[in-house]
Motif scaffolding. Structure first.
Motif, PDB file in Angstrom:
ATOM      1  N   LEU A   1       0.845  -1.200   0.000  1.00  6.60           N
ATOM      2  CA  LEU A   1       0.000   0.000   0.000  1.00  6.60           C
ATOM      3  C   LEU A   1       0.880   1.251   0.000  1.00  6.60           C
ATOM      4  N   LEU A   2       1.888   1.260   0.860  1.00 13.47           N
ATOM      5  CA  LEU A   2       2.771   2.425   0.956  1.00 13.47           C
ATOM      6  C   LEU A   2       3.514   2.621  -0.368  1.00 13.47           C
ATOM      7  N   ALA A   3       3.946   1.515  -0.963  1.00 13.32           N
ATOM      8  CA  ALA A   3       4.681   1.607  -2.232  1.00 13.32           C
ATOM      9  C   ALA A   3       3.762   2.081  -3.361  1.00 13.32           C
ATOM     10  N   ASP A   4       2.565   1.522  -3.422  1.00 12.83           N
ATOM     11  CA  ASP A   4       1.634   1.869  -4.514  1.00 12.83           C
ATOM     12  C   ASP A   4       1.241   3.346  -4.489  1.00 12.83           C
ATOM     13  N   THR A   5       1.235   3.958  -3.302  1.00 11.41           N
ATOM     14  CA  THR A   5       0.729   5.328  -3.177  1.00 11.41           C
ATOM     15  C   THR A   5       1.861   6.339  -2.987  1.00 11.41           C
ATOM     16  N   ARG A   6       3.096   5.900  -3.190  1.00 10.52           N
ATOM     17  CA  ARG A   6       4.242   6.772  -2.900  1.00 10.52           C
ATOM     18  C   ARG A   6       4.219   8.062  -3.723  1.00 10.52           C
ATOM     19  N   ALA A   7       3.664   8.009  -4.931  1.00  8.89           N
ATOM     20  CA  ALA A   7       3.631   9.219  -5.764  1.00  8.89           C
ATOM     21  C   ALA A   7       2.618  10.236  -5.225  1.00  8.89           C
ATOM     22  N   ILE A   8       1.734   9.774  -4.348  1.00  8.83           N
ATOM     23  CA  ILE A   8       0.682  10.664  -3.838  1.00  8.83           C
ATOM     24  C   ILE A   8       1.074  11.251  -2.484  1.00  8.83           C
ATOM     25  N   THR A   9       1.637  10.402  -1.635  1.00 12.02           N
ATOM     26  CA  THR A   9       2.001  10.870  -0.286  1.00 12.02           C
ATOM     27  C   THR A   9       3.163  10.037   0.250  1.00 12.02           C
ATOM     28  N   ASP A  10       3.922  10.659   1.149  1.00 13.88           N
ATOM     29  CA  ASP A  10       5.006   9.909   1.812  1.00 13.88           C
ATOM     30  C   ASP A  10       4.542   9.349   3.165  1.00 13.88           C
ATOM     31  N   TRP A  11       3.284   9.490   3.476  1.00  9.86           N
ATOM     32  CA  TRP A  11       2.682   8.974   4.708  1.00  9.86           C
ATOM     33  C   TRP A  11       3.366   9.570   5.955  1.00  9.86           C
ATOM     34  N   ALA A  12       3.885  10.792   5.819  1.00  9.49           N
ATOM     35  CA  ALA A  12       4.584  11.422   6.952  1.00  9.49           C
ATOM     36  C   ALA A  12       3.612  11.741   8.094  1.00  9.49           C
ATOM     37  N   PHE A  13       2.317  11.682   7.809  1.00  4.11           N
ATOM     38  CA  PHE A  13       1.333  11.928   8.881  1.00  4.11           C
ATOM     39  C   PHE A  13       1.267  10.766   9.876  1.00  4.11           C
ATOM     40  N   VAL A  14       1.889   9.637   9.566  1.00  2.46           N
ATOM     41  CA  VAL A  14       1.918   8.516  10.522  1.00  2.46           C
ATOM     42  C   VAL A  14       3.050   8.778  11.517  1.00  2.46           C
ATOM     43  N   ARG A  15       2.710   8.986  12.771  1.00  6.48           N
ATOM     44  CA  ARG A  15       3.719   9.302  13.786  1.00  6.48           C
ATOM     45  C   ARG A  15       4.078   8.071  14.598  1.00  6.48           C
ATOM     46  N   ASP A  16       5.240   8.134  15.214  1.00  5.56           N
ATOM     47  CA  ASP A  16       5.660   7.042  16.100  1.00  5.56           C
ATOM     48  C   ASP A  16       4.562   6.778  17.124  1.00  5.56           C
ATOM     49  N   GLY A  17       4.244   5.528  17.311  1.00  8.46           N
ATOM     50  CA  GLY A  17       3.251   5.166  18.330  1.00  8.46           C
ATOM     51  C   GLY A  17       1.833   5.074  17.792  1.00  8.46           C
ATOM     52  N   ASP A  18       1.559   5.671  16.619  1.00  2.00           N
ATOM     53  CA  ASP A  18       0.180   5.657  16.091  1.00  2.00           C
ATOM     54  C   ASP A  18      -0.326   4.230  15.887  1.00  2.00           C
ATOM     55  N   LEU A  19       0.526   3.380  15.333  1.00  2.00           N
ATOM     56  CA  LEU A  19       0.039   2.038  14.985  1.00  2.00           C
ATOM     57  C   LEU A  19      -0.297   1.220  16.220  1.00  2.00           C
TER      58      LEU A  19
END
Ligand code: NCW
Length: 476
Positions: free
Chosen positions: A264-282
């Protein structure tokens, strides 16, 4: 020959959602949600319909509780309108709004009906959208405060809390294809919304349990049962994998395993770098689930497209009938995937009818995640006809809905036979109601609502469902 039977403790229920039934949009201290704004101003709801009146449940709730009691259901799945109980989205409670739900839940309890309460069925307070909406982390934090307040105010009456209903719709239809409120077409924002909705779920689940130890918590997902048009084609199988990542695993993996799928992260890399995911979120998102709610209606077949897809969110990417939930634009980063129309029977929504998909979904979820499952929605829209019986009373002979429900309950039974841990089934919907972008044109209820008089009329499917829930056996 006796029909299929179900375990004694199996939960039979019916479901609704606040904006779709309540009406009283400007009463009792309620402020607008994104669906009020969208319905009034987007021009993208069929006939310009709104939920201003809906089916007037806010004033007719006592009658509706009597219908539930007459059906004999053991549970009722409803949602709370956030902007009715906290008009500014975050901040002080509106006592009148809380009192409405308290009265309703007490009346259900008095009739032996267990309330299953969804905190978010798509109606974000407009003030929170004005501050950025689900793409913003602050919205997840506000949701946790709201959940905590509801647990404190109503926790003694609630059987099971459901944090979110179908976050896939909130994120992708709301922020990518724009066919749901708030009607934005911003692919990167849609993926940020995916994350913040999941974060909201995790924060809320923890807050509810902290406020009311022993509370039972679930989340409801609309999972896509996918088929490749040509299973022998590597490109079609890859199309399926990409849609599965965006539509299913984007929620299942963080919520149940505490991780995002690498593809998922690879497929959407051109759209976002997912930097909104912070340590501890998961770790926050992965909360124990007392049940995973599954809404099931249909299956989806995909194939690799020709590669000349319009950009997500562009005018050309929107279905011709633009208000309808469409494949186009919703599937960010996979706009070239084609959705293959099905042959064979379908409902008035154009959704194909395939009960075996439910057996497949439930057994697959059981095998992969081992979590207790509940079908929190299943049902069908058809163009019902009203006839007049010999006694002069109105009748709705909705054989197609009866057949749809029977075949899907049977398919659920097959999943039980195969060992899946399925604890309950909720028919969508108790009543005909405001069907989002389709306005009042699609009727899902087992009880008809006459939109001129607001009178409720039992369809044959309601009579059929009553027999099922009373006997725990599938009527012929
Ligand atoms: S539209 C929708 N529904 C219906 C709605 O009334 C209810 O509130 C929802 O929980 C019935 O059940 C859910 N779901 C949206 C499905 C969109 C599918 C779009 C697929 C595009 C390929």
């Amino acid at each position: 020959m006796p029909g299929r039977t179900f375990p004694a403790g199996f939960v039979w229920g019916a479901a609704t959602a606040a904006y779709q039934i309540e009406g009283a949009a400007a009463e009792g201290g309620r402020t607008p949600s994104i669906w009020d704004t969208y319905a009034h101003h987007s021009g993208r709801v069929e006939n310009g319909d709104t939920g201003d009146v809906a089916v007037d449940h806010y004033h007719r709730w006592e009658e509706d509780v009597e219908h539930l009691a007459a059906l004999g259901v053991g549970a009722y799945r409803l949602s709370i309108s956030w902007s009715r109980v906290i008009p500014t989205g975050r901040g002080p409670l509106n006592p009148e709004g809380v009192a409405f739900y308290r009265r309703l839940l007490e009346a259900l309890r008095a009739r032996g009906i267990a309330p299953w309460v969804t905190l978010y069925h798509w109606d974000l307070p407009q003030e929170l959208e004005d501050a950025g909406g689900w793409p913003e982390r602050a919205t997840a934090e506000a949701f946790a405060d709201y959940a905590r307040a509801m647990a404190r105010e109503l926790g003694d009456l609630v059987e099971v809390w459901t944090t979110l209903n179908e976050p896939w719709c909130s994120a992708y239809l709301g922020y990518a294809s724009g066919v749901h409120a708030p009607g934005r077409s911003e692919p990167a924002a849609a993926l940020a919304a995916v994350h913040h909705l999941s974060l909201a779920h995790g924060l809320a689940a923890a807050a509810i349990r902290q406020e009311t130890p022993g509370a039972r918590v679930s989340v409801t997902l609309n999972l896509h049962v996918l088929r490749a048009a040509d299973p022998s084609s590597r490109a079609d199988r890859d199309a399926l994998r990409r849609i599965d990542a965006l539509g299913n695993r984007a929620f299942l993996e963080p919520m149940l395993r505490g991780r995002y799928p690498a593809d998922l992260l690879a497929d959407t890399r051109a759209i976002t770098d997912w930097a909104f995911v912070r340590d501890g979120d998961l770790e926050v998102i992965r909360q124990p689930l007392d049940a995973l709610g599954v809404n099931y209606y249909s299956t989806t077949t995909v194939r690799a497209g020709g590669g000349s897809a319009p950009a997500a969110g562009s005018a050309a990417s929107t279905a011709a009938d633009g208000h309808r939930p469409s494949a186009h634009g919703a599937w960010v980063g996979a706009e070239d995937v084609e959705f293959v129309p099905h042959e064979g029977p379908s409902t008035a929504m154009g959704w194909n009818i395939e009960p075996a998909g439910l057996t497949e979904l439930l057994t697959d979820l059981h095998r992969r995640y081992g979590v207790p499952l509940v079908v929190t929605e299943n049902g069908a829209a058809f163009d019902d006809e009203v006839t007049v019986g010999p006694d002069g009373a109105a009748r709705v002979h909705d054989e197609r809905r009866v057949r749809y429900l029977r075949d899907h309950v049977d398919a659920l039974g097959a999943a039980l036979d195969a060992g899946a841990d399925v604890r309950g089934y909720f028919a969508w919907s108790l009543l005909d109601n405001f069907e989002w972008g389709w306005g009042y044109t699609k009727r899902f209820g087992v009880i008809r609502v006459d939109y001129d008089t607001l009178e409720r009329i039992w369809k044959d499917s309601a009579h059929w469902y009553r027999r099922l829930v009373r006997t725990h056996a599938l009527p012929p």
